[in-house]
Design a protein around this motif. Structure first.
Motif, mmCIF file in Angstrom:
data_model
loop_
_atom_site.group_PDB
_atom_site.id
_atom_site.type_symbol
_atom_site.label_atom_id
_atom_site.label_comp_id
_atom_site.label_asym_id
_atom_site.label_seq_id
_atom_site.Cartn_x
_atom_site.Cartn_y
_atom_site.Cartn_z
ATOM 1 N N ALA A 1 -3.479 2.941 20.431
ATOM 2 C CA ALA A 1 -2.340 2.046 20.261
ATOM 3 C C ALA A 1 -1.758 1.640 21.620
ATOM 4 O O ALA A 1 -1.406 0.481 21.840
ATOM 5 C CB ALA A 1 -1.277 2.705 19.395
ATOM 6 N N GLN A 2 -1.649 2.605 22.539
ATOM 7 C CA GLN A 2 -1.146 2.302 23.884
ATOM 8 C C GLN A 2 -2.094 1.356 24.617
ATOM 9 O O GLN A 2 -1.658 0.441 25.324
ATOM 10 C CB GLN A 2 -0.965 3.600 24.673
ATOM 11 N N PHE A 3 -3.384 1.589 24.441
ATOM 12 C CA PHE A 3 -4.374 0.728 25.087
ATOM 13 C C PHE A 3 -4.255 -0.706 24.573
ATOM 14 O O PHE A 3 -4.234 -1.665 25.357
ATOM 15 C CB PHE A 3 -5.782 1.264 24.838
ATOM 16 N N ALA A 4 -4.179 -0.882 23.256
ATOM 17 C CA ALA A 4 -4.079 -2.216 22.671
ATOM 18 C C ALA A 4 -2.803 -2.920 23.120
ATOM 19 O O ALA A 4 -2.819 -4.115 23.438
ATOM 20 C CB ALA A 4 -4.137 -2.121 21.149
ATOM 21 N N ALA A 5 -1.685 -2.173 23.169
ATOM 22 C CA ALA A 5 -0.431 -2.773 23.610
ATOM 23 C C ALA A 5 -0.510 -3.199 25.075
ATOM 24 O O ALA A 5 -0.038 -4.288 25.453
ATOM 25 C CB ALA A 5 0.719 -1.789 23.393
ATOM 26 N N ALA A 6 -1.111 -2.360 25.924
ATOM 27 C CA ALA A 6 -1.240 -2.692 27.340
ATOM 28 C C ALA A 6 -2.141 -3.907 27.544
ATOM 29 O O ALA A 6 -1.862 -4.769 28.391
ATOM 30 C CB ALA A 6 -1.785 -1.494 28.116
ATOM 31 N N LEU A 7 -3.218 -3.984 26.769
ATOM 32 C CA LEU A 7 -4.112 -5.136 26.889
ATOM 33 C C LEU A 7 -3.410 -6.407 26.430
ATOM 34 O O LEU A 7 -3.554 -7.460 27.051
ATOM 35 C CB LEU A 7 -5.380 -4.891 26.073
ATOM 36 N N GLY A 8 -2.636 -6.322 25.346
ATOM 37 C CA GLY A 8 -1.880 -7.477 24.889
ATOM 38 C C GLY A 8 -0.896 -7.963 25.944
ATOM 39 O O GLY A 8 -0.784 -9.169 26.196
ATOM 40 N N ARG A 9 -0.180 -7.026 26.583
ATOM 41 C CA ARG A 9 0.759 -7.410 27.651
ATOM 42 C C ARG A 9 0.028 -8.048 28.816
ATOM 43 O O ARG A 9 0.490 -9.039 29.396
ATOM 44 C CB ARG A 9 1.534 -6.177 28.129
ATOM 45 N N CYS A 10 -1.110 -7.486 29.171
ATOM 46 C CA CYS A 10 -1.884 -8.018 30.302
ATOM 47 C C CYS A 10 -2.301 -9.462 30.052
ATOM 48 O O CYS A 10 -2.272 -10.296 30.970
ATOM 49 C CB CYS A 10 -3.107 -7.129 30.540
ATOM 50 N N LEU A 11 -2.658 -9.770 28.802
ATOM 51 C CA LEU A 11 -3.143 -11.109 28.459
ATOM 52 C C LEU A 11 -2.036 -12.032 27.970
ATOM 53 O O LEU A 11 -2.278 -13.224 27.756
ATOM 54 C CB LEU A 11 -4.227 -11.003 27.376
ATOM 55 N N GLY A 12 -0.832 -11.480 27.770
ATOM 56 C CA GLY A 12 0.247 -12.285 27.223
ATOM 57 C C GLY A 12 -0.010 -12.691 25.788
ATOM 58 O O GLY A 12 0.337 -13.798 25.367
ATOM 59 N N ARG A 13 -0.610 -11.789 24.998
ATOM 60 C CA ARG A 13 -0.960 -12.077 23.618
ATOM 61 C C ARG A 13 -0.443 -10.947 22.721
ATOM 62 O O ARG A 13 -0.263 -9.820 23.179
ATOM 63 C CB ARG A 13 -2.491 -12.171 23.450
ATOM 64 N N PRO A 14 -0.240 -11.226 21.447
ATOM 65 C CA PRO A 14 0.159 -10.151 20.533
ATOM 66 C C PRO A 14 -0.967 -9.151 20.338
ATOM 67 O O PRO A 14 -2.138 -9.471 20.551
ATOM 68 C CB PRO A 14 0.472 -10.894 19.228
ATOM 69 N N SER A 15 -0.608 -7.937 19.948
ATOM 70 C CA SER A 15 -1.618 -6.888 19.740
ATOM 71 C C SER A 15 -1.217 -6.047 18.536
ATOM 72 O O SER A 15 -1.127 -4.832 18.617
ATOM 73 C CB SER A 15 -1.747 -6.001 20.983
ATOM 74 N N LEU A 16 -0.986 -6.710 17.429
ATOM 75 C CA LEU A 16 -0.392 -6.058 16.265
ATOM 76 C C LEU A 16 -1.344 -5.877 15.094
ATOM 77 O O LEU A 16 -1.026 -5.183 14.141
ATOM 78 C CB LEU A 16 0.832 -6.865 15.790
ATOM 79 N N LEU A 17 -2.495 -6.536 15.115
ATOM 80 C CA LEU A 17 -3.372 -6.514 13.949
ATOM 81 C C LEU A 17 -4.411 -5.408 14.084
ATOM 82 O O LEU A 17 -5.369 -5.534 14.861
ATOM 83 C CB LEU A 17 -4.074 -7.871 13.789
ATOM 84 N N PRO A 18 -4.261 -4.320 13.364
ATOM 85 C CA PRO A 18 -5.219 -3.213 13.497
ATOM 86 C C PRO A 18 -6.561 -3.557 12.882
ATOM 87 O O PRO A 18 -6.656 -4.318 11.923
ATOM 88 C CB PRO A 18 -4.543 -2.070 12.749
ATOM 89 N N VAL A 19 -7.611 -2.976 13.456
ATOM 90 C CA VAL A 19 -8.956 -3.079 12.892
ATOM 91 C C VAL A 19 -9.143 -1.887 11.966
ATOM 92 O O VAL A 19 -9.123 -0.736 12.422
ATOM 93 C CB VAL A 19 -10.027 -3.065 14.002
#
Length: 309
Positions: A243-261
């Motif tokens: 979850a931390q990884f996905a949130a950090a990647l979303g911030r890095c790209l300026g994109r949402p990171s809310l949809l789990p696989v």
């Protein structure tokens, strides 16, 4: 140094070869493919086609000559773990590409006349050695896991350690390697850039990672510095949850990171191979830190920024 590189034509190997050439080393690249790294031409690089898991391949005159003249060997051979279902045939391929290749290589080194052959072997392994856990932390002193990957890595490392009487052996238990053009991150980037990214599974599993830059620098340093010997966890000092990884990647790209696989979807596609991304382990680079290895990308935000720039 004169070096033989095995299994170094893929995601990590492309960067490693460039780094070692830039440091002035002379490389013989052994690959199943006739044309690995087709874009790279260099007078200090020789390519040889062979099946390194087949002991007879190491009797080819050109390969035998390169191994006898080599001062170092890097062996990163291994079929990808989490990209296919673990059918009996694929499990056999996972074993042959790691255990079989390492055994054939070490046997070829042992057959060389005294005074010939490499003085150091850098051999890959994986943090799958420890099994998975949601609560434990693992250092190099932790025991092997009893699951499929734990047994695979233990047998893989045993083959490499058989060379210890002949040369310095360095085994790297490699975590999730971060680079923008391959590996796990390379597959996640297109989805995240479209705004559909998110954690895989429940997001609570641990991710122990290392940037490709730091991994290649570590291999180069271990080749050149005789102080490196034995087993090291090739991971950054700050593991994180999915979850931390996905949130950090979303911030890095300026994109949402809310949809789990959903985990069941991965299990449907990969079967037992989904275990690699749905379960994890918190692995710490205790020996690297004791040895003073300097991580450029020790923080996740820095690693992601470098990988996506």
């Amino acid at each position: 140094m004169r070096m033989v590189l095995v299994g170094c034509s893929g995601f990590v190997g492309r960067s490693l070869v460039t780094l070692l050439l830039n440091r002035g080393h002379q490389l013989t690249l052994v690959s199943r493919s006739a044309q690995p790294l087709p874009a790279l031409q260099h007078p200090q690089l020789t390519r040889l086609q062979a099946n390194p898991a087949d002991p007879s391949s190491w009797s080819q005159p050109a390969l035998l000559e390169a191994l006898a003249a080599a001062e170092a060997v890097v062996n990163l051979a291994g079929e990808p773990i989490a990209e296919k279902r673990w059918t009996p045939a694929h499990l056999q391929l996972l074993q042959d590409s790691r255990i079989g290749t390492t055994r054939a290589l070490v046997q070829a080194m042992a057959a060389l006349p005294a005074g010939q052959g490499p003085g150091v072997l850098i051999n890959g392994s994986a943090i799958g050695y420890y099994g998975t856990s949601a609560s434990q932390s693992f250092t190099e002193a932790s025991p092997a896991g009893a699951d499929v990957l734990g047994r695979l890595c233990q047998a893989w490392e045993a083959e490499a350690q058989a060379a210890a009487g002949r040369c310095r052996v360095v085994i790297l238990r490699i975590g999730i390697v971060l680079g923008g053009d391959g590996g796990a991150l390379g597959k996640m980037l297109p989805v995240f850039r479209l705004g559909f990214g998110g954690p895989i599974g429940d997001g609570q599993q641990w991710m122990s990672w290392i940037s490709r830059h730091d991994l290649c620098q570590l291999i180069a340093q271990a080749l050149e510095d005789p102080a490196y010997a034995g087993t090291y966890n090739a991971v950054a000092p700050e593991p994180c949850s999915m979850a931390q990884f996905a949130a950090a990647l979303g911030r890095c790209l300026g994109r949402p990171s809310l949809l789990p696989v959903p985990g069941p979807l991965l299990q449907l596609l990969l079967g037992d191979g989904a275990k690699v991304v749905l379960e994890g382990q918190r692995v710490l680079p205790e020996r690297l830190q004791q040895q003073g290895f300097a991580f450029r990308d020790g923080q996740l935000s820095a690693a992601l920024a470098a990988a996506t720039s």
